[in-house]
Design an enzyme around this catalytic site. Structure first.
Site, PDB file in Angstrom:
ATOM      1  N   ASP A 132       0.827  -1.198   0.000  1.00 52.97           N
ATOM      2  CA  ASP A 132       0.000   0.000   0.000  1.00 52.97           C
ATOM      3  C   ASP A 132       0.867   1.256   0.000  1.00 52.97           C
ATOM      4  O   ASP A 132       1.944   1.273   0.606  1.00 52.97           O
ATOM      5  CB  ASP A 132      -0.893  -0.038   1.250  1.00 52.97           C
ATOM      6  CG  ASP A 132      -1.885   1.088   1.313  1.00 52.97           C
ATOM      7  OD1 ASP A 132      -2.770   1.149   0.445  1.00 52.97           O
ATOM      8  OD2 ASP A 132      -1.774   1.923   2.240  1.00 52.97           O
ATOM      9  N   GLU A 175       1.674   0.057  -4.819  1.00 47.91           N
ATOM     10  CA  GLU A 175       0.691   1.059  -5.220  1.00 47.91           C
ATOM     11  C   GLU A 175       1.416   2.381  -5.462  1.00 47.91           C
ATOM     12  O   GLU A 175       1.870   3.037  -4.527  1.00 47.91           O
ATOM     13  CB  GLU A 175      -0.373   1.230  -4.132  1.00 47.91           C
ATOM     14  CG  GLU A 175      -1.447   2.251  -4.530  1.00 47.91           C
ATOM     15  CD  GLU A 175      -2.368   2.611  -3.385  1.00 47.91           C
ATOM     16  OE1 GLU A 175      -3.542   2.919  -3.660  1.00 47.91           O
ATOM     17  OE2 GLU A 175      -1.920   2.585  -2.219  1.00 47.91           O
TER      18      GLU A 175
END
Length: 582
Positions: free
Chosen positions: A293, A322
């Protein structure tokens, strides 16, 4: 391990007042104490040390105050050579709290604050690991070969904890999802089905309720200003040669949100904690990969070292980060061995990134019906013209929606033809396709008007008493079955064709909003024709002769019809044809 040094953190009231020794002739390489006397960090050398139980002794005035047992475990056989996910896979993304409630008894737990409340759109609804396990055969039937559940570690926020990106204990599965043993069982059940488990890992931040945030080992365990300051979200400052130092610092060191304290990966103790935690989960749960993330918000040097430390131990372990940016050069900068990053002597060591620019294209161009210089499929074509920027173009994740975006079926008002086009492209362009749970039954959701809860709705049939059970054919509506049948057929076929896994790509400038491209190896070829025009079109095949070569026909994998490549090809408006060439 490739790195034989193991740092063990001991925690207890004024524990640093003690001296430390260890049994079994284990070598202590370093003992580090911090300004917080409740912590001691002990580094031992495990080189040439067999798996065994050892005992640490804590002493005051040469007298043992207490001891602590510690186990050194055997690595899994051949774990360094484990095969990770790659372009031959299709990844099914699950919003863990919203997929299926397999064990209603764990919807609430005394050890955590927020209790189950399915009537609250932003509350805990009860989805859990047991619910995922019970529906693995459904996921496999779709053609998925790997799952990516949103984080499953404990998140003890008082509200909105269901997304679990604000974790409060990164060694413990949230009790509302199950136990560590349940997670291990999920991994095992996937492997029985030749499927893979990808952990959603968060390096950038923890939750405000994390026990270490409440009693920091060091002041600089977090980025402090002092206390909270929010990131400016301007990730371009991380490579902009004209960026000011303050802007670059605020992007990297600022907190993502106030409830998620920003971890300082430039602190060696903090970074080692994250590295060892990640390695522990790989070995403990027999993981097949990570999704990371907010990768590009981390300390650049620190996150590059974190990634390299993991891939040094597991050279074939895939990690997708990400990097939510709107430019291919900006995204390619973050992939391992990027020539763009090399300009400033930076290598992220990150094997894979997410293709957000393709997402942007596919969620706009399908409404651009008529041919124009800068409208329609030309924008998808132009996206692929920048593939040269990526060091490893096959190892990027492609998708048309995820847990942070509008639902594709809302963007296009549940237009099944547009869904078919987008899914067929995901299945046949380069990269690793990712499908968001429920897309395959036509689920929709409007983030802009109704917020995150609307794009993270409960999967119908995941809860006892649901009137619609889309997990079974008999329980699906006619519309849900139409979506499911198409998606399953497409991705089951994808498993069988290596040309769309690792083959080269050749594409042709769209004409009349019709885009044609080929994926091919030395002995296989797939031809894809996308008609984004609302009107029927006729394709003259002689234009594509350099790709058709000696192939004479093609079988449409969607309709099972055979098409003669010596003749013109007719294609309906707003449709796609995927041809396996013969």
């Amino acid at each position: 391990m490739h790195n034989p040094e193991l740092q063990i953190m001991f925690y207890g009231k004024n524990i640093a007042d003690n001296s430390v020794s260890v049994s079994n002739n284990i070598i202590i390489k370093n003992i580090q104490k911090t300004e917080n006397t409740n912590y001691i960090f002990v580094t031992i050398d495990t080189k040439n040390v067999n798996p065994q139980d050892i005992v640490f002794s804590f002493s005051k005035n040469k007298k043992v105050s207490f001891t602590k047992n510690y186990s050194l475990k055997q690595r899994r056989p051949n774990s360094a050579l484990r095969k990770s996910y790659d372009a031959s896979d299709m990844i099914y993304l699950i919003m863990s709290d919203r997929f299926a409630n397999g064990n209603p008894n764990n919807d609430s737990d005394a050890s955590v604050t927020e209790k189950g409340d399915r009537n609250n759109p932003g509350g805990r609804h009860g989805g859990d690991i047991e619910g995922i396990i019970k529906n693995l055969d459904y996921i496999k039937e779709l053609g998925a070969t790997a799952i990516w559940p949103t984080p499953l570690c404990e998140d003890n926020d008082k509200r909105y904890s269901y997304h679990t990106y604000g974790q409060s204990d990164v060694y413990k599965i949230d009790p509302r999802f199950g136990t560590n043993d349940d997670y291990l069982r999920l991994s095992s059940e996937l492997h029985k089905r030749d499927m893979k488990l990808i952990m959603d890992y968060v390096t950038n931040h923890w939750g405000a309720e994390h026990w270490m945030v409440k009693d920091l080992p060091t002041y600089d365990w977090l980025h402090q200003f002092p206390g909270y300051a929010q990131t400016n979200y301007r990730m371009t400052t991380q490579f902009d040669t004209n960026a000011s130092d303050i802007d670059s610092k605020m992007c990297m060191d600022g907190w993502f949100v106030k409830s998620m304290p920003d971890l300082n990966q430039s602190n060696p103790l903090m970074l080692t904690y994250l590295i060892q935690n990640a390695i522990w989960w790989i070995e403990y749960a027999d993981l097949d990969g990570f999704r990371v993330d907010t990768f590009s918000y981390n300390d650049k040097a620190g996150i590059a070292k974190w990634t390299k430390s993991i891939t040094d131990e597991y050279p074939y372990f895939n990690i997708v980060g990400e990097v939510w940016m709107q430019n291919q050069a900006h995204m390619a900068y973050w992939q391992k061995d990027s020539k763009i990053g090399a300009i400033e002597n930076f290598n992220s060591n990150l094997p894979s990134v997410m293709d957000f620019t393709l997402l942007n294209a596919l969620t706009t161009v399908l409404n651009e019906d008529k041919a124009a210089w800068n409208k329609g499929m030309i924008n998808v074509y132009e996206n692929f013209t920048n593939d040269f920027l990526y060091p490893n173009i096959n190892n990027i994740m492609t998708f048309v929606e995820n847990h942070d975006t509008n639902r594709f079926n809302t963007v296009y008002k549940n237009d099944f033809k547009k869904y078919q086009i987008a899914m067929a492209m995901l299945a046949t362009v380069r990269g690793i396709p990712q499908l968001y749970y429920g897309s395959e039954i036509g689920m929709d959701g409007d983030k802009d008007k109704k917020g995150d809860a609307d794009i993270r709705k409960d999967f119908p049939g995941g809860w006892e008493g649901d009137s619609n059970n889309a997990f079974s054919q008999s329980g699906r509506t006619v519309e849900q079955q139409k979506y499911f049948d198409f998606t399953s057929k497409l991705f089951q076929w994808r498993k069988t064709n290596e040309a769309v896994h690792f083959g080269k790509m050749k594409h042709y400038i769209p004409e009349n909003n019709v885009y044609v491209y080929f994926r091919y190896t030395d002995d296989k070829s797939v031809m894809v024709i996308v008609n984004n025009n609302v009107e029927n079109q006729t394709i003259k095949t002689n234009r594509f002769q350099e790709s058709i070569k000696n192939y004479t026909s093609g079988k449409d994998v969607l309709s099972d019809k055979s098409i003669d490549l010596k003749n013109d090809i007719s294609i309906e408006g707003k449709s796609v044809v995927v041809l396996e060439l013969k």
